[in-house]
Each structure stands twice: as C-alpha cells, then as structure tokens.
Design an enzyme around this catalytic site. Structure first.
Site, PDB file in Angstrom:
ATOM      1  N   GLY A 203      73.902  72.858  37.304  1.00 53.31           N
ATOM      2  CA  GLY A 203      72.592  73.490  37.332  1.00 53.31           C
ATOM      3  C   GLY A 203      71.869  73.200  38.616  1.00 53.31           C
ATOM      4  O   GLY A 203      72.259  72.316  39.389  1.00 53.31           O
ATOM      5  N   GLY A 206      66.659  69.612  39.519  1.00 50.15           N
ATOM      6  CA  GLY A 206      65.433  69.512  38.735  1.00 50.15           C
ATOM      7  C   GLY A 206      65.492  70.134  37.367  1.00 50.15           C
ATOM      8  O   GLY A 206      64.472  70.178  36.669  1.00 50.15           O
ATOM      9  N   LYS A 209      69.541  67.599  34.311  1.00 52.18           N
ATOM     10  CA  LYS A 209      70.919  67.182  34.030  1.00 52.18           C
ATOM     11  C   LYS A 209      70.989  65.690  33.717  1.00 52.18           C
ATOM     12  O   LYS A 209      71.612  65.271  32.737  1.00 52.18           O
ATOM     13  CB  LYS A 209      71.810  67.518  35.233  1.00 52.18           C
ATOM     14  CG  LYS A 209      71.859  69.004  35.554  1.00 52.18           C
ATOM     15  CD  LYS A 209      72.810  69.311  36.682  1.00 52.18           C
ATOM     16  CE  LYS A 209      72.355  68.741  38.010  1.00 52.18           C
ATOM     17  NZ  LYS A 209      71.109  69.352  38.494  1.00 52.18           N
ATOM     18  N   THR A 210      70.345  64.871  34.538  1.00 54.92           N
ATOM     19  CA  THR A 210      70.367  63.427  34.311  1.00 54.92           C
ATOM     20  C   THR A 210      69.637  63.072  33.017  1.00 54.92           C
ATOM     21  O   THR A 210      70.090  62.224  32.235  1.00 54.92           O
ATOM     22  CB  THR A 210      69.722  62.700  35.501  1.00 54.92           C
ATOM     23  OG1 THR A 210      70.404  63.075  36.704  1.00 54.92           O
ATOM     24  CG2 THR A 210      69.806  61.196  35.327  1.00 54.92           C
ATOM     25  N   GLU A 426      46.859  91.586  54.010  1.00 52.14           N
ATOM     26  CA  GLU A 426      47.056  91.314  52.587  1.00 52.14           C
ATOM     27  C   GLU A 426      46.625  92.493  51.728  1.00 52.14           C
ATOM     28  O   GLU A 426      47.229  92.764  50.675  1.00 52.14           O
ATOM     29  CB  GLU A 426      46.291  90.048  52.174  1.00 52.14           C
ATOM     30  CG  GLU A 426      46.640  88.800  52.973  1.00 52.14           C
ATOM     31  CD  GLU A 426      48.123  88.507  52.989  1.00 52.14           C
ATOM     32  OE1 GLU A 426      48.825  88.865  52.017  1.00 52.14           O
ATOM     33  OE2 GLU A 426      48.599  87.937  53.990  1.00 52.14           O
TER      34      GLU A 426
END
Length: 646
Positions: A203, A206, A209-210, A426
C-alpha cells in the site's frame, strides 16, 4: 522494545570501573616503591652543614644523591648534597657526627614499567570498550555483529487491536485467519490445512500497514518482533545473513509469534541487478531469508508479515507460495473508511457540537490514514492557538486547507497588479470549471498565497472515483488552461505571467498519459508507448518505450493537439462569459476567498449573500467591474487554436 533495559550508560560505567582499577594499581605500586623517608623534614644542604657545625646533628647516612639522618632531639631530616663535596667528611668528623656511606639507590623496575606502559594500556582499554559498544549495537556481546536487531514489542509498548484500525476492512478481514490460527492452531491442522507462512502488506505510505501488523499481534496475544529491512545489511559481508539466522532462532524460542519486516524492499529487491560488494551482501541476506522462510527446516508457528509500497521491485522468489503466500493490499480509504478513521482519531480530541466527520471525510479524497491523523492534530493545534476549549468545524476546515493547499502567507507583499492578475487567473479556472459539465464541483477559490502558489481553485469530487473518463480528462485539461487564457484575454499577449507553470505541467502530464498509456488517441490507437518505472500507485517515473521516429513525432503531435484543443475550449468559454469573469475576479479582490456556493451565486445572480455582506446586496460597481477593457490586437485572435505559450 527490548525485554530488559539496563539502567544508565553501561559503556560509561565500565570505563569508570576500569579507570578506578588503573588508578588504584598506580597508587599501590607508588606506595610499594616509595622510600621509607616519609615524615622526614626536607632541609637545604647549607642548613644541614650549619646544623652540623652547631653540633645538633646526631647521625647521618651519606649517599651520592641524598643524605638522611637524625638530630639530637630525635627528629629526622633529609637533604640533597652537592656532588663531589670533599669537605663534608671532615666537617662531620670534626663535630662528632656518626656518619656512614650509603649504597646507590636501585630503581623500582615495577614502578618504572607501569609508568611507561600506563598511557598505552589506557588507549587499549578505551579502544576495547568502544569496540565492545559497537558490537553490542549489532546484537550484544563480543563479536556480536551478526546478532539480530529485531525488537520484541510487549504490551508495555501499547497494545493495539483491530478496534484501533479503521477504514481498511477488507485487508483486516484477510488477516483475521492468521489471528485465529495463532489463537487455536489445532483448529486448522485437524483438517490438514496450513496457515500461510507469510503475508505481504502492500500500500501507499501512511495507509496503516505497520498499525495493521501490530493489531494482528495484539489480537492474537503473541510476541511481536519488529525489524526494518535496512537493519539486515551492513558494510561487513555475511552480517546480514547471520542476523537473519539469529532473528529466526529468537522467533523459534518464542513461537507462536509474528515477525514484522518493515520496508522489505530494502533487502528483498530482485537479484542480479547492480554490481559491487554491497549488492553481493544484500543478495546473501536475501538468500538466507528465502531459506529460513521455506527451506529444509520447518519454522512452525512463525508468521512473517512484511510491508512495502513497491511490490514490483521484489524478487519473485519472495512472492511464491510457501513464503509470502498472500499479498494484502492496504488501499487509500474511501469516504466510508475516512469517516471511520476520523472518528477513531477524534476520540482523543474535545469536539464542538458542530463537527461532522462525514463532511470532513467528503472533503478529503485521497487522504491516507496518516494524513487524516495529521489533519485532526492540526485542527487541535489551531484550536489551542486560538485559546478555545473545544475543536470546532472551523478549525477542521482551516486545518484541511492548510494540509491540502499549504499554510497561508499573508505576510507576502504583492503589488496591486500582481493581485489583479492572480484574481483573474483564478477566476478563469473557476469559470471554465463551472461551464465544463464533467468537471468536479468547486469547493473554494482564493488569492491568498499558500505554500508555493499565489492562489488556487480547489475542486472536490462528489464521490470517490477510481477511474477517469475521457470527458472528465478533457474537462480537466480545459480547466487547467483557464488561468492562462484569462491572463491572455484581459492583460494581453505581452503581459502573460509565469503563474501558469504548474497548470501547464499538469496538463502536459495528463495529455501525455492519455496518449501513451491510456490509448485515448485516435491516430495512435489503444497501444502503450510509456512504461511506469519503479513505484506503486502512481509513484515513480515513466520511460518512453522504443518506437520509430515517426511514432515519436506523432505522439508529440497528439499531445500538442490535446493541449491546443483545451486552450480553444477555455478561450471560447471565457470570451462568451467575459462579464462573469470580471465579476468573479473583482469579488476575489474584494473578499480574497470565495466558496463554491459564492461563485455559483455570483455567476447566476450577480449578487452575493455572505455573513460579511448584507443579504441580497447587489455587487457595487467597483466589484461588478465590467469596465476593465480587454487587451487588444494579439490577444483578440486567440479564438483559433493559438499555439501553447505563444
């Protein structure tokens, strides 16, 4: 953390102990070899001769380097004679002093050797303890470079369960079998089933996974060893393989257990690439890991869980059945997952009643679990800075803008001309976006400098999307050209600024992907002309595949054609709605930030209902601003596919 943590610094403690031993030895030898003249008064030689003449000296022992003796009152004395003084003996005899010669003093060899060797011994001792400390860093004990650096996490470090993991339900479900096996191995072995020996968590950074691996250990209640892939490889050949063996030996003693290897791509890259000893050492480490995971010896009860965000670079032998049997994808959470993750992190924060996790989740597409945790933390910090007792929705909105667009740079000094150009730039993006049906809705437009941008228009999708359609890609290309086209129309060909560099970069990359990867060019057809390099989920570079010169020219021509088409579409929209362009630009100059609802209201009615303006008040002439003229000559002809950047 480790099971035992020694108190204090063991290296410094040992050094102090041995230093004390050396000092004690030195003083012992000094006392042993010291002369037995302690307590004797040291007097000058002239005074000694005067005392002899006075008759107060009772006896003396005369040597070449020292004279010792006693006065008649019993006190001892010592003095250093003048060499070859032939008058001393007659003087002593004439005053009835008992005197005798003294043999030459023998040097204390033990003291001499110790004094000479003491600096060398001190250097050796310091070097010994430094080397011992380095060896302990590699695994403890003398010659301990090959010891594993795996740390055993216990409940003291904070027990994590599946309740602490949210937003990745599918990945969690795939790993629940491992938890059940660790709790009750016999349940599976009765039917002849074998639990997977390893699971590879794949993955983006962040995504958790851990945390997911720790939750497995927390749910199963088994020892959890953790180590990084980079901890295996050192400058010494064979150290990595030795550490792998030692890690599995420790795991066998604590089985059933989990061994978690983070960033396994540091040691598990495909073999046969690169040259040099460092590569040889990494390959030896990988070979040993492959043998330990599925070799002749069985590692019963040891489950290997590894994490990486680059599975494409791993050696195929790691991914075969019997080693990493499963690849569990830990994805970026969808809107439901983001809402659950936010709810988990918000439990630690005092919230105001107006906070709605669903609204925040909708406004944070693409955020990972770590990003959402950072968002909640930033909101709490903003509330503390504003001296609030509760974290309100306003803090979450400001924190979201800071994370997504960067911190406001209100101290940045801009001239009125730069502000005006930024406002029209913008406004051009916003107006084209509103008129492109396939474009995402506008969330906010601002001319307040944030991060490296002087202003920006933020669009948010109404729902999570997992693939792009052709019409949306063309809409995004047109929106990206809107700012540049607005500058050309309003300020003229010669006054176009470099502010569109990011837009041009985005549009070029999108057009290139459409042509070379996604087969959206009619002339080139559905063929791939670029290959994604090392990376996962869009990370990493790309490389154009081998093609003929004519094909490469056609690729460049098709990319240019897509950009020019987007430029023409944006030009047509802004020319047809120039009055709305002026209204939006002047409203941005007046209010600096407009929401999506504000922009829609201004385009539809020319009025603005905001808390900071009277309800239903039409825009004043200074804001309606239709008096701003369009620049002449060269800009007027941009309706026909003007070359990009011309």
């Amino acid at each position: 953390m480790n099971d035992e943590q020694p108190n204090g610094n063991p290296w410094m403690k040992s050094l102090l102990i041995w230093g004390g031993v050396f000092l004690a030895l030195f003083f012992a030898v000094s006392l042993f070899g010291a002369r037995n003249d302690m307590g004797a008064a040291q007097i000058p030689y002239s005074e000694f001769r005067a005392k002899v003449a006075e008759g107060t000296v009772a006896e003396a022992s005369v040597g070449e380097q020292r004279i010792t003796g006693h006065f008649k009152n019993g006190e001892s004395f010592t003095t250093i004679p003048i060499p070859n003084d032939t008058t001393l003996a007659p003087l002593l005899a004439g005053n009835n002093v008992k005197y005798a010669g003294k043999a030459p003093e023998e040097p204390n060899m033990l003291l001499y050797i110790l004094l000479q060797a003491l600096p060398f011994l001190l250097i050796v001792a310091v070097g010994f303890f430094a080397m011992r400390q380095m060896q302990k860093g590699g695994g403890g004990g003398a010659m301990g470079f090959g010891k594993s650096k795996a740390k055993l996490l216990t409940e003291k470090a904070g027990r994590v369960t599946f309740n602490d993991v949210a937003g990745i339900d599918e990945a969690r479900d795939e790993l629940e079998e491992i938890v059940e096996f660790l709790r009750d191995p016999g349940r599976f072995s009765k039917l002849g089933g074998q639990i997977p020996k390893g699971a590879l968590l794949v993955g983006s950074p962040g995504t958790g996974k851990t945390l997911l691996a720790r939750a497995i250990a927390g749910e199963a209640g088994v020892p959890f060893f953790t180590i990084s892939g980079s901890d295996f490889v050192e400058m010494f050949v064979g150290v990595g393989a030795s550490r792998v063996r030692d890690m599995f030996e420790q795991a066998k003693k604590n089985a059933p257990c989990i061994v978690f290897i983070d960033e396994i791509d540091a040691v598990g890259r495909s073999r046969g690439h690169g040259l040099g000893n460092s590569n040889d050492e990494r390959e030896q480490t990988l070979n040993q890991l492959l043998v330990e995971m599925d070799g002749f010896e069985a590692n019963e009860g040891i489950i290997i869980i590894a994490a990486t965000n680059r599975p494409d670079v791993l050696d195929p032998a790691l991914l075969r059945p019997g080693r990493f049997d499963r690849q569990v994808v830990v994805p970026i959470p969808d809107i439901e997952g983001r809402e659950k993750i936010l709810s988990v992190h918000m439990k630690k924060v005092p919230l105001a009643p107006d906070v709605n996790p669903r609204v925040i989740a909708r406004g944070t597409p693409g955020f990972s679990g770590a990003d959402l945790a950072n968002l909640v933390n930033e909101a709490a910090l903003l509330a503390a800075r504003r001296n609030k007792r509760l974290v309100a929705m306003a803090e979450f909105e400001d924190a979201k803008d800071k994370v997504m667009m960067g911190a406001e740079r209100r101290s940045m000094v801009m001239t009125e001309e730069e502000k005006k150009m930024t406002a029209y730039h913008e406004a051009g993006h916003a107006l084209v976006s509103v008129n492109e049906p396939a474009s995402d809705p506008i969330h906010k437009a601002t001319i307040i400098p944030r991060g490296r941008a002087l202003g920006m228009v933020m669009r948010l999708p109404e729902r999570d999307s997992y693939s792009y359609h052709r019409d949306k890609m063309h809409a995004n290309l047109s929106v990206s050209m809107g700012g540049r086209v607005a500058e050309e129309l309003i300020f003229g060909y010669d006054k176009v600024s470099s502010g569109a560099s990011g837009d041009i970069q985005y549009a070029t990359g999108l057009a290139r992907s459409m042509v070379t990867k996604w087969g959206m060019s009619d002339k080139l057809g559905p063929l791939q002309y670029e290959d994604q390099q090392e990376g996962y989920l869009g990370m990493g570079g790309s490389q154009r595949l081998m093609a003929s010169e004519e094909t490469n020219k056609l690729i460049d021509s098709e990319i240019r054609s897509l950009i020019d088409e987007a430029h023409v579409r944006a030009t047509g929209i802004l020319k047809d709605q120039e009055a709305q362009l002026h209204i939006l630009a002047n409203a941005l100059l007046e209010y600096e930030t407009l929401s999506g609802e504000d922009i829609k209201q201004l385009i539809d009615t020319g009025k603005l209902d905001r808390p900071d303006t009277p309800v239903g008040t039409p825009l004043p002439a200074s804001i309606r601003g239709t008096s701003v003229p369009r620049a002449g000559n060269k800009a007027a002809g941009l309706g026909e596919a003007a070359p990009l950047g011309a």
